[in-house]
Write a protein that holds these residues in place. Structure first.
Motif, PDB file in Angstrom:
ATOM      1  N   THR A  19      34.777   5.701 -23.430  1.00 55.73           N
ATOM      2  CA  THR A  19      33.342   5.854 -23.158  1.00 55.73           C
ATOM      3  C   THR A  19      33.149   6.733 -21.932  1.00 55.73           C
ATOM      4  O   THR A  19      32.285   7.610 -21.920  1.00 55.73           O
ATOM      5  N   CYS A  25      31.260  10.153 -22.464  1.00 53.05           N
ATOM      6  CA  CYS A  25      29.982  10.276 -21.744  1.00 53.05           C
ATOM      7  C   CYS A  25      30.053  11.481 -20.808  1.00 53.05           C
ATOM      8  O   CYS A  25      29.100  12.245 -20.693  1.00 53.05           O
ATOM      9  N   TRP A  37      29.188   4.728 -19.046  1.00 51.21           N
ATOM     10  CA  TRP A  37      28.156   5.744 -18.802  1.00 51.21           C
ATOM     11  C   TRP A  37      27.972   5.948 -17.296  1.00 51.21           C
ATOM     12  O   TRP A  37      27.932   7.079 -16.816  1.00 51.21           O
ATOM     13  N   PRO A  59      24.001  11.422 -22.222  1.00 50.91           N
ATOM     14  CA  PRO A  59      25.139  10.531 -22.502  1.00 50.91           C
ATOM     15  C   PRO A  59      24.731   9.091 -22.811  1.00 50.91           C
ATOM     16  O   PRO A  59      25.525   8.325 -23.330  1.00 50.91           O
ATOM     17  N   LEU A  60      23.454   8.752 -22.541  1.00 45.98           N
ATOM     18  CA  LEU A  60      22.985   7.400 -22.895  1.00 45.98           C
ATOM     19  C   LEU A  60      23.003   7.177 -24.405  1.00 45.98           C
ATOM     20  O   LEU A  60      22.972   6.041 -24.875  1.00 45.98           O
TER      21      LEU A  60
END
Ligand SMILES: Nc1ncnc2c1ncn2[C@@H]1O[C@H](COP(=O)(O)OP(=O)(O)OP(=O)(O)O)[C@@H](O)[C@H]1O
Ligand SMILES: [Mg+2]
Lengths: 282, 282
Positions: A28, A32, A223, A260-261
């Protein structure tokens, strides 16, 4: 569904024990970061492109024969300034013309230099009428038409934007796969806990929520970390090359923060569907 | 087949006394005996009702439970006894809805379990306290967290509930081991954690499969006193045991199961018959 989940319930269905869980956090962060930096660069790129495109569209060059006489040029200048959406017209001096043509001809001195007029125009100019007027006033004039070139560049920019979009979709696919893997392996190891919680009266929604919140919290953590790294890099770049710092508009920062959310959102959707189907089957 | 309607009022044996600790545990639960008793009785007449219920395991050759019909009134206390392999755990599995009968109809807390949705099953289980023969504790949780678990299904437990958990753990003699992991406990200690977990949620129906199977006689009695106290305050109790002395001392009626059927109902306070006597009677 209870919003505040007690520690014991959280611990009961913890995915911490699965190796896939650590992989999810690492990936992640990486994905992200890639999306943040990718999206910010494409925003900077398209901002720069737009400014350049406006500049290009804002100027039209007219090339007249070297033999054109002054009254003809004067007349042309007056008529064109009066044309709607033309704000100014300027005759380039011979030095400038020489330097403009230098790259195309080795020995410009040998040829008589053309007369070059540069019209500054607004974007709403009617090019067809403008061109027609130029041709009636100076039939031999060449109008520099960069529309073809602009189109080629626009296509290239479009293509690269699509490329980034496809790349993002692939990244999202990888994220979904990772979440599915984490939930599946995590729950396989927690099969006993899942069945005990069910015997104690845990509803499908409650149990799904226990798993989903872990995935969502983890992806939000990813994130956050990715964002910190991306911001640190951007600040360093702006410090080293201040001209790049000027390109960091508020829009670029917004994109850097929020694009990136998408990954935590995807993680949330995938985890909900996967966990719910496993809980229901158990 | 022996159709059974067990309505006889349980009698306490002479040496049965409710100790103060037991009362205080009940008081911590916020029980008001008479009110609670009346509420349960008004809601439904029978807590458990089996009509010609049979169950054959997928891998089993003959039915583990065979054409079983019986009813237990709300607020009653019954023992379930019988030789090993008689079908006691299978009956319990049907009670906590791990399996559904292959034939016949089961009513629990006034609901036909054949028609329940998954959510309704979960909500029904929340009204039950289940003591499993194989304990079913979560190894990654401490003793205290295991006992807290049923309370966490409604959100975070209140301070009062947490205090109640500590009281119950004290009562089953595990006050000094609340932070221990279950894998480091003896069989009897694990069983007591399971008992604490089953009673912590003020169940309307308590089903306990061999709750005293792994503890000494004194602790067995102590646990039975706790169940008696719950029963006095309205909980319907069904307790499977091999312990003849316990059945005879506590003076509640006993359903004697053999080959998946109830062979005999022994009224409270009477001696359990010998195996051969039951076979003769059948
Ligand atoms: N999972 C299973 N698959 C097949 N048969 C089973 C299964 N579980 C139990 N049985 C069989 O069902 C019958 C009843 O078993 P059950 O566990 O209900 O007995 P029990 O009365 O609880 O015995 P015990 O007193 O030893 O606990 C037994 O003959 C057993 O062999
Ligand atoms: Mg059994």
């Amino acid at each position: 569904m209870a919003y505040k989940v007690a520690q014991a319930a959280k611990k009961a269905l913890s995915l911490d024990y699965s190796g896939a869980n650590r992989l999810l956090l690492l990936m992640t962060i990486m994905l992200c970061w890639l999306i943040a930096v990718g999206a910010a660069s494409i925003t900077i790129f398209s901002n720069v492109y737009q400014v350049w495109q406006l500049n290009q569209q804002g100027q039209i060059s007219l090339y007249l024969l070297p033999s054109s006489d002054d009254s003809e040029i004067q007349n042309l200048q007056e008529k064109l300034v009066a044309f709607p959406a033309v704000s100014a017209i300027q005759k380039l001096d011979q030095h400038k013309v020489q330097s403009l043509l230098q790259p195309y001809f080795q020995t410009t001195q040998a040829f008589p230099l053309p007369v070059v007029l540069v019209a500054t125009v607004k974007p709403n100019i009617d090019r067809q009428k403008f061109d027609a007027l130029v041709h009636t006033l100076a039939p031999t004039a060449e109008i520099d038409d960069n529309r073809a070139m602009l189109q080629v560049i626009a296509k290239t920019v479009n293509l690269s934007q699509w490329g980034i979009f496809v790349f993002s979709v692939i990244l999202m696919g990888i994220m979904s796969l990772l979440v599915i893997l984490t939930v599946r392996t995590g729950l396989r190891e927690q099969k006993k806990a899942l069945s005990i919680l069910q015997f104690l009266g845990g509803t499908d929604a409650f149990l799904t929520n226990l798993i989903v919140r872990q995935i969502v919290l983890r992806s939000l953590l990813g994130w956050g970390i990715a964002l910190c790294i991306a911001i640190a890099i951007v600040v360093c770049i702006a410090f080293i090359w201040p001209f790049l710092g000027n390109l960091l508009t508020p829009q670029v920062w917004l994109v850097l923060f929020f694009t990136p959310l998408l990954l935590p959102i995807i993680a949330w959707v995938t985890a909900s569907t996967t966990a719910y189907s496993i809980v229901q089957k158990s | 087949m022996l159709a059974t309607r067990v309505t006889e009022k349980p009698k306490l044996s002479k040496d049965f006394t409710v100790c103060e600790c037991c009362l205080s545990a009940a008081a911590l639960h916020g029980y008001n005996g008479h009110q609670s008793n009346n509420r349960v009785k008004k809601d439904l007449l029978y807590m458990i009702r089996f009509e010609n219920v049979s169950y054959t395991y997928p891998q089993g050759e003959k039915p583990a439970v065979n054409d079983l019909t019986f009813e237990l009134p709300s607020g009653s206390f019954h023992f379930l006894s019988g030789p090993s392999g008689a079908g006691k755990t299978t009956i319990f599995k049907m009670l906590y809805l791990d399996i559904l009968p292959t034939e016949g109809k089961t009513m629990l807390l006034g609901k036909n379990v054949g028609n329940l949705s998954r959510n309704e099953i979960a909500l029904l289980r929340r009204q039950m306290g289940i003591v499993f023969q194989d304990f079913r504790l979560l190894d990654n949780l401490s003793v205290r967290e295991n006992v807290l678990l049923p309370l966490t299904l409604h959100g975070a437990p209140s301070a009062e509930q947490e205090k109640c958990v500590d009281e119950i753990l004290d009562w089953v003699g595990l006050g000094h081991k609340t932070h221990e992991q279950p894998e480091r406990l003896s069989g009897g200690e694990k069983q007591r954690v399971g008992i604490a977990r089953a009673v912590v949620n003020r169940p309307k129906l308590l089903i306990a499969d061999e709750p005293t199977g792994n503890v000494d006689t004194a602790m067995g009695k102590r646990i039975l006193h706790l169940f008696c106290e719950l029963h006095k305050h309205g909980t319907t109790v069904l307790l499977a045991t091999h312990d003849r002395e316990l059945v005879e001392n506590f003076g509640f009626p006993c359903l004697y199961v053999q080959d998946g059927c109830i062979k005999k109902i022994i009224p409270g306070g009477q001696e359990l018959p010998k195996q051969s006597e039951i076979e003769d009677a059948a």
